[in-house]
Scaffold this active site. Structure first.
Site, mmCIF file in Angstrom:
data_model
loop_
_atom_site.group_PDB
_atom_site.id
_atom_site.type_symbol
_atom_site.label_atom_id
_atom_site.label_comp_id
_atom_site.label_asym_id
_atom_site.label_seq_id
_atom_site.Cartn_x
_atom_site.Cartn_y
_atom_site.Cartn_z
ATOM 1 N N ASP A 215 -1.625 -1.233 -1.152
ATOM 2 C CA ASP A 215 -1.647 -0.261 -2.248
ATOM 3 C C ASP A 215 -2.318 1.010 -1.739
ATOM 4 O OD1 ASP A 215 -1.849 0.959 -4.924
ATOM 5 O OD2 ASP A 215 -1.414 -1.048 -5.661
ATOM 6 N N HIS A 238 -0.184 3.013 0.229
ATOM 7 C CA HIS A 238 0.427 3.978 -0.687
ATOM 8 C C HIS A 238 -0.218 5.360 -0.604
ATOM 9 C CE1 HIS A 238 2.130 0.562 -3.472
ATOM 10 N NE2 HIS A 238 2.528 0.473 -2.216
#
Length: 389
Positions: A215, A238
């Site tokens: 993430d 991310h």
């Protein structure tokens, strides 16, 4: 000369003696902790913490080499003096992910002041938990590996965190925190394993760290102010995100955030600001992204005010979050998609004061592009792709 040398040496030895005598030391093994990775050491760690916390002189809590099994644990303050948590070993979570899953936090520091953590490894054994979620079974909510809440004057240096169930390091309602030389690892396929998450906190410095997760490498949530981030190696993951914002109609904003001198490699996003498309009085302002290298990043520069992961349950309204005074300077490298700069701003609250300066982002499979929706600002210097502002 010899006399001066002898006197200097005596002064040095006396200084060491004074330092040692003025610091209380607490080894967790002396309180019953066992470095075998199997024996529950939670209570011995708490006893050692209580002794250190009650010390009227600066204290050192020492974790020697070995693997120490810890169940969910809370180190509570306030304490009487400053504490150094010196970790030479590894703290490991139980193999059964349910043992942590409903606690929310594996290791929690609550209402502490003047605490420094040096070294050490955290192994949350998150693989079983991720498998549960991927399989769609009934799973607990998941636990952060290490969290600081309502704390101040915190230093975490040289810590390694692997395989957290969800967020690795969380800073919540804190002031004056330094995170440096962290190493954070989780597979790119792991769910919601943010490296570092900051919210409702002021005066946060994150530097010289390597983050590879499933993430955001770093996420900056609502209520965060005066955040400095530098020399981060991010990827896979991310990217570094402000948000998601707009979770609530009434929420505090984000301001005075700088991300600089960092490298993004193979990430989904580079530098991102994201908000839900729903009413909110939140904001993001005075944000600076500069001196950044992108290596095959899918969305190197992105503002997304229609954020809705997996297009599931999207509010499909107009974001109330006001984004303004965002600077992108000296950002170079390669984009893995044709749209290297993408500004998707709110129709009711357009982005204002966006500044692009000296940008060079190229796309190997064609002409790189920029895209603007409800965004206003200026560009100076050479900007590639051509600015759409």
């Amino acid at each position: 000369m010899a006399t001066r040398f002898i006197l200097s040496w005596i002064f040095f030895l006396l200084s060491i003696a004074f330092f040692q005598s003025s610091n209380a030391a607490y080894n967790v093994v002396n309180f019953g902790a066992r470095p075998d990775g199997k024996t529950d050491s939670t209570l011995p760690f708490l006893k050692a913490w209580l002794s250190a916390c009650n010390s009227v002189i600066p204290a050192t809590l020492y974790v020697p080499r070995g693997r120490f099994l810890l169940k969910p644990i809370v180190f509570s303050g306030p304490c009487k003096s400053k504490i150094v948590f010196q970790i030479a070993g590894t703290l490991v979570a139980p193999s059964d992910y349910w043992s942590l899953g409903n606690s929310g936090n594996w290791i929690l520091f609550n209402k502490v002041n003047r605490v420094a953590i040096y070294g050490g490894n955290l192994d949350a054994k998150g693989a079983g938990y991720w498998s549960c979620r991927i399989a769609g079974r009934s799973c607990p909510a998941g636990s952060r590996s290490i969290t600081f809440m309502w704390s101040s004057n915190i230093v975490v240096s040289g810590l390694t965190s692997i395989n957290s169930q969800i967020i690795h390091v969380a800073i919540d309602h804190c002031t004056d925190v330094i995170l440096r030389k962290l190493k954070i690892r989780a597979p790119s396929s792991s769910l919601n394993t943010d490296g570092i998450h900051v919210q409702s906190s002021t005066g946060i410095t994150i530097s010289s760290s390597s983050i590879m997760t499933g993430d955001d490498c770093i996420s900056i949530g609502e209520g965060s102010k005066n955040v400095w981030i530098d020399h981060i190696a991010c990827g896979p993951g991310h990217g570094i995100s402000i948000g998601s914002l707009g979770d609530y109609v009434s929420e505090d904003g984000v301001q005075n955030v700088t991300v600089t001198s960092s490298v993004f490699s193979g990430t989904q996003n580079g530098v991102r600001i994201k908000s839900w498309a729903r009413p909110s009085n939140g904001y993001a302002r005075n944000i600076a992204f500069r001196n950044i290298i992108m290596k095959g990043v899918y969305n190197p520069i992105i503002i997304d005010q229609k954020y809705c992961p997996d297009d599931n349950g999207c509010p499909n309204q107009s974001s109330g979050v006001k984004i303004s005074q965002v600077t992108y300077k000296n950002i170079r490298g390669t984009s893995a998609s044709q749209i290297a700069m993408n500004f998707v701003c709110s129709s009711s609250n357009p982005c204002t004061g966006i500044r692009l300066q000296d940008i060079k982002l190229t796309y190997n499979n064609g002409a790189e592009k920029s895209s603007c929706t409800n965004a206003a600002g200026i560009s100076t210097g050479v900007v590639i792709p051509r600015s759409c502002l």
